[in-house]
Design an enzyme around this catalytic site. Sequence first.
Site, PDB file in Angstrom:
ATOM      1  N   THR A 194      45.259  32.843  36.798  1.00 22.82           N
ATOM      2  CA  THR A 194      44.258  33.334  37.760  1.00 22.82           C
ATOM      3  C   THR A 194      42.951  32.586  37.481  1.00 22.82           C
ATOM      4  OG1 THR A 194      43.790  35.222  36.328  1.00 22.82           O
ATOM      5  CG2 THR A 194      45.299  35.586  38.169  1.00 22.82           C
ATOM      6  N   LYS A 228      49.137  33.278  30.110  1.00 21.85           N
ATOM      7  CA  LYS A 228      47.908  33.151  30.889  1.00 21.85           C
ATOM      8  C   LYS A 228      46.934  34.230  30.405  1.00 21.85           C
ATOM      9  CE  LYS A 228      46.680  35.034  34.131  1.00 21.85           C
ATOM     10  NZ  LYS A 228      45.598  36.049  34.311  1.00 21.85           N
ATOM     11  N   THR A 285      44.415  38.761  33.124  1.00 22.86           N
ATOM     12  CA  THR A 285      45.171  39.651  32.264  1.00 22.86           C
ATOM     13  C   THR A 285      45.962  38.737  31.349  1.00 22.86           C
ATOM     14  OG1 THR A 285      45.366  41.393  33.902  1.00 22.86           O
ATOM     15  CG2 THR A 285      47.109  41.264  32.274  1.00 22.86           C
ATOM     16  N   GLU A 298      36.639  33.298  28.600  1.00 21.33           N
ATOM     17  CA  GLU A 298      35.631  33.040  29.632  1.00 21.33           C
ATOM     18  C   GLU A 298      34.328  32.549  29.022  1.00 21.33           C
ATOM     19  OE1 GLU A 298      37.339  36.011  33.057  1.00 21.33           O
ATOM     20  OE2 GLU A 298      35.767  36.728  31.739  1.00 21.33           O
ATOM     21  N   ASN A 340      31.282  36.572  35.122  1.00 20.87           N
ATOM     22  CA  ASN A 340      31.510  37.998  35.343  1.00 20.87           C
ATOM     23  C   ASN A 340      30.420  38.737  36.093  1.00 20.87           C
ATOM     24  OD1 ASN A 340      34.124  38.508  34.094  1.00 20.87           O
ATOM     25  ND2 ASN A 340      33.124  37.667  32.283  1.00 20.87           N
ATOM     26  N   SER A 358      33.679  38.844  43.047  1.00 22.61           N
ATOM     27  CA  SER A 358      35.134  38.661  43.113  1.00 22.61           C
ATOM     28  C   SER A 358      35.590  38.705  44.558  1.00 22.61           C
ATOM     29  CB  SER A 358      35.844  39.726  42.290  1.00 22.61           C
ATOM     30  OG  SER A 358      35.251  40.972  42.490  1.00 22.61           O
TER      31      SER A 358
END
Lengths: 408, 408
Positions: A156, A182, A193, A280, A403, A408
Amino acid sequence: MSTSTSPLAQPFPALPAIPGVSLRVARARYKNWDRCDLTFVTLDEGTSVAGVLTSSKCPSPEVEWCRKALVLGKARALVVNAGNSNAFTGNRGRAAVEAIAARTAQHLGCDPSDVFVSSTGVIGVPLPIEKAEAGLDAAYTAEPCAWEDAAATIMTTDTFAKGAVTTAVVDGRTVTLAGIIKGSGMIAPDMATMLGFIFTDAAVDPVFLQRALSEANGATFSCITVDGDTSTSDTVLAFATGKAGNAPLTSDEDAGADAFRAALADLCRQLALLVVRDGEGAQKLIEITVEGAESDRSAHRIAMSIANSPLVKTAIAGEDANWGRVVMAVGKAGEPAERDKLAIRFGTTQVARDGLAVDGYDEAPVAAHLKGQEIEIGVDLGLGEGRATVWTCDLTHGYISINADYRS
Amino acid sequence: MSTSTSPLAQPFPALPAIPGVSLRVARARYKNWDRCDLTFVTLDEGTSVAGVLTSSKCPSPEVEWCRKALVLGKARALVVNAGNSNAFTGNRGRAAVEAIAARTAQHLGCDPSDVFVSSTGVIGVPLPIEKAEAGLDAAYTAEPCAWEDAAATIMTTDTFAKGAVTTAVVDGRTVTLAGIIKGSGMIAPDMATMLGFIFTDAAVDPVFLQRALSEANGATFSCITVDGDTSTSDTVLAFATGKAGNAPLTSDEDAGADAFRAALADLCRQLALLVVRDGEGAQKLIEITVEGAESDRSAHRIAMSIANSPLVKTAIAGEDANWGRVVMAVGKAGEPAERDKLAIRFGTTQVARDGLAVDGYDEAPVAAHLKGQEIEIGVDLGLGEGRATVWTCDLTHGYISINADYRS
């Protein structure tokens, strides 16, 4: 929401085919994108399976499905959806998982409980059943693909495809273990996730496989953190097709059992570190070792307290030899610690001992170590034999941008 | 390392003098700066004292000193040093605290154990005794100063001086409670520590005062978090001079005991919220209420799991109505929760109920709420009567800049 590749990325390794495993991908178009987002793995009859799943009290229906199916210990297929985690979607989410398992079982002529399903992506939106079924049908008739294609299809917000491989000699035969994973951390359900899938041609009894996977998990996936946030969908599944022809591993006494367990732990460690490397905003990989604790469990908790401290992580991001923040994180862990016995090192340089800075402390070698991409922090509590190592990444503006600034 | 004033700052309130309390400040020059950094508070004989101190396993020698002195329940002076926390400094740090207490006792003709000492600032550097003693001597002969001067003198990275006041009627007399506090969160020892000091003219037995303070602390200071990092030096002390002339409060049955406890809790709440308003990089104040939990303790843990989640905090920073992250944080808390009973609201708008998004969910009112400076998140677990409210701030680029980009 494109992000440049992590500076800690590693090239995708050459992964051999695992007899009994076929990989296929398709476009289910769970999001408005033109990329493969459905992975369909078929497994020959006789494949055993084990898994570790999120401890979240609010798991996705996929996690609940896998938990139930794992009890039976056998698998014929794995379906992974990227772009929609299907978490927190009530009955409609459960129905989507059941529909995927039923359609796959129909294609393969197996039981729905032989089908494992994982999903990752946005939360709160039921997975669209028609898209999943159309994607499954397309994948079923597609040509088999390479490991790297499957590893890219389960991504993702990941910035690079992640895979690893290792081998072990079991019962006189060389068995191969390969895995893809992932995740940009133990992170939020709508962003990413951690999903990991391991395949081996070894013949392994599912009870033994589960024990070996749980053991490996405790020293690898359970020892990484990006932000301390645990997903509702975290899943690691291990499939053993048995095609290597060894006498099935059923207990620690079997020939090759130790070698297999060690190989599985090695593979899990490789995969876990790849996730941290794609944390991230990560610029640095941080290894934290705590020793001299009252127990391994206590050492692990203290190490995770350091790894999850935003102040430690921002200090590393700033290449700041701020060992006071390590003291703080040891102190807040709530585990047995005596300030005046505490020793701390960065890299190989001791910075504090017996509860204060070492005599004539020279920051220069520490500052040099902190300029690198791989940082080591060592803590010795001086109390006992307990020991643990965990891995994390630094906390940077990139994390905030991914974030907060991006919607999103 | 100047930072602009927090957008959530509040003006310093008008604080009346508290009979029996004199405030003085001086320049000890613990750092290379030209500002007052030593606060010297004298308290008339008969002053009782209570305190709550960090639970860190690696506390500063000041914290250890206060913990010992609190047992005696009486106080004649408080000395606060800003710019050097004296934490993790071994015997030399202990010697510095003893020297400060001895010098103060000599000035005032009291016991060293009547002197309370707190320090905040860089870790790992022993507090220089000569500077402390010279500062104390200067403060002793200085003119008394205003509350705001004392509140400014205890600051380190704080962006505004923080004080609060309230009153209660006890035994027919109006008593005043005033407090000052510093801290940009429960944060690292070299950046900022939460130090709070409360003064009242009420006559209060130290045992009762301790019970009332501990109770207030549980619902206020223990319910705020900026980054989940707990300082080695966090300290809140309450001093009661008895000058109001009320019959000393010794038990819950005394006239005015309830009023005093409520006033103390109110003051602690005001002070705690000021700390969150000065959280490093804070742009928004977030109030999180969890109800329907199995117990108050369980509700508190879930609320803190949400408040400490970097993903929830970055979502609020981005004004993103990302309720999936709240689900994630509930799920990871490890406390009893049932996904299909969970309800979530932002402000007054219900976003999820019974484990999925509400029918016809309209994000517009939530988006409007998130544009404000004061954000409310409500979670109802639907399990029991447990309830808790905690406060935090958002996680922004400012936090990263303060803690990574700037070198200490």
